[in-house]
Design a protein around this motif. Structure first.
Motif, PDB file in Angstrom:
ATOM      1  N   SER A   1      40.888  23.517  45.615  1.00 13.08           N
ATOM      2  CA  SER A   1      41.941  24.289  44.957  1.00 13.08           C
ATOM      3  C   SER A   1      41.403  25.532  44.258  1.00 13.08           C
ATOM      4  O   SER A   1      42.137  26.493  44.054  1.00 13.08           O
ATOM      5  N   ALA A   2      40.111  25.534  43.898  1.00 15.33           N
ATOM      6  CA  ALA A   2      39.554  26.705  43.213  1.00 15.33           C
ATOM      7  C   ALA A   2      38.036  26.751  43.365  1.00 15.33           C
ATOM      8  O   ALA A   2      37.384  25.715  43.466  1.00 15.33           O
TER       9      ALA A   2
ATOM     10  N   THR B   1      34.596  29.059  41.699  1.00 19.28           N
ATOM     11  CA  THR B   1      34.094  30.066  40.770  1.00 19.28           C
ATOM     12  C   THR B   1      32.732  30.509  41.286  1.00 19.28           C
ATOM     13  O   THR B   1      31.867  29.675  41.569  1.00 19.28           O
TER      14      THR B   1
ATOM     15  N   THR C   1      36.894  39.271  46.621  1.00 20.35           N
ATOM     16  CA  THR C   1      38.194  38.686  46.286  1.00 20.35           C
ATOM     17  C   THR C   1      39.239  39.047  47.338  1.00 20.35           C
ATOM     18  O   THR C   1      40.079  38.216  47.695  1.00 20.35           O
TER      19      THR C   1
ATOM     20  N   PRO D   1      40.897  35.395  50.994  1.00 21.99           N
ATOM     21  CA  PRO D   1      42.083  34.722  51.565  1.00 21.99           C
ATOM     22  C   PRO D   1      42.121  34.755  53.087  1.00 21.99           C
ATOM     23  O   PRO D   1      42.465  33.750  53.721  1.00 21.99           O
TER      24      PRO D   1
ATOM     25  N   ARG E   1      42.042  29.312  44.802  1.00 22.52           N
ATOM     26  CA  ARG E   1      41.864  30.440  43.877  1.00 22.52           C
ATOM     27  C   ARG E   1      40.367  30.741  43.789  1.00 22.52           C
ATOM     28  O   ARG E   1      39.562  29.853  43.550  1.00 22.52           O
TER      29      ARG E   1
ATOM     30  N   SER F   1      37.620  32.726  41.668  1.00 22.32           N
ATOM     31  CA  SER F   1      37.312  33.435  40.422  1.00 22.32           C
ATOM     32  C   SER F   1      35.893  33.969  40.536  1.00 22.32           C
ATOM     33  O   SER F   1      34.979  33.234  40.919  1.00 22.32           O
TER      34      SER F   1
END
Length: 120
Positions: A27-28, A30, A45, A49, A61, A63
């Protein structure tokens, strides 16, 4: 744009973590990107996607934490460097030939998605 190949590498590493933990999705993420790493955070960034489409990271996501360059000035000790000035102390201009921090590209955290649960 080499940031797309960086994004694909991040996806490969995250996919391996998924397999190790028996998870279905991420889900994310970093990522720590050093100011001296030659990776443009905005480009990474933007590329992520499209690179993640159709993978277990689709919709995750990303980060990006920018890590400033830090060098060792012979007069001032540890100083934060400005890429535009090169490896020179921002205080006195002395050469700081050793970059202590700031060239990293590290996958710092992966958040695994909770499995979908069907209602009874």
């Amino acid at each position: 744009m080499h940031e797309a190949s960086v994004a694909l590498s991040l996806i490969d590493v995250a996919a391996e973590v998924l397999r190790e933990h028996g998870a279905a999705r991420v889900s994310a993420l970093t990522v720590r990107v050093g100011a001296w790493s030659s990776v443009v955070p905005e480009a990474l960034t933007a590329a992520f996607p499209a690179c993640a489409a159709g993978t277990p990271l689709e919709g995750a996501r990303l980060s990006v934490v920018l890590v400033p360059g830090v060098g060792e000035c012979p007069v001032h000790g540890r100083v934060t460097l400005d890429v535009r000035q090169g490896l020179r102390c921002p205080e006195c201009g002395a050469p700081t030939p050793t970059l202590l921090v700031g060239d990293e590209l590290e996958l710092d955290e992966i958040e695994l998605a909770e499995p979908d649960r069907e209602d009874p």
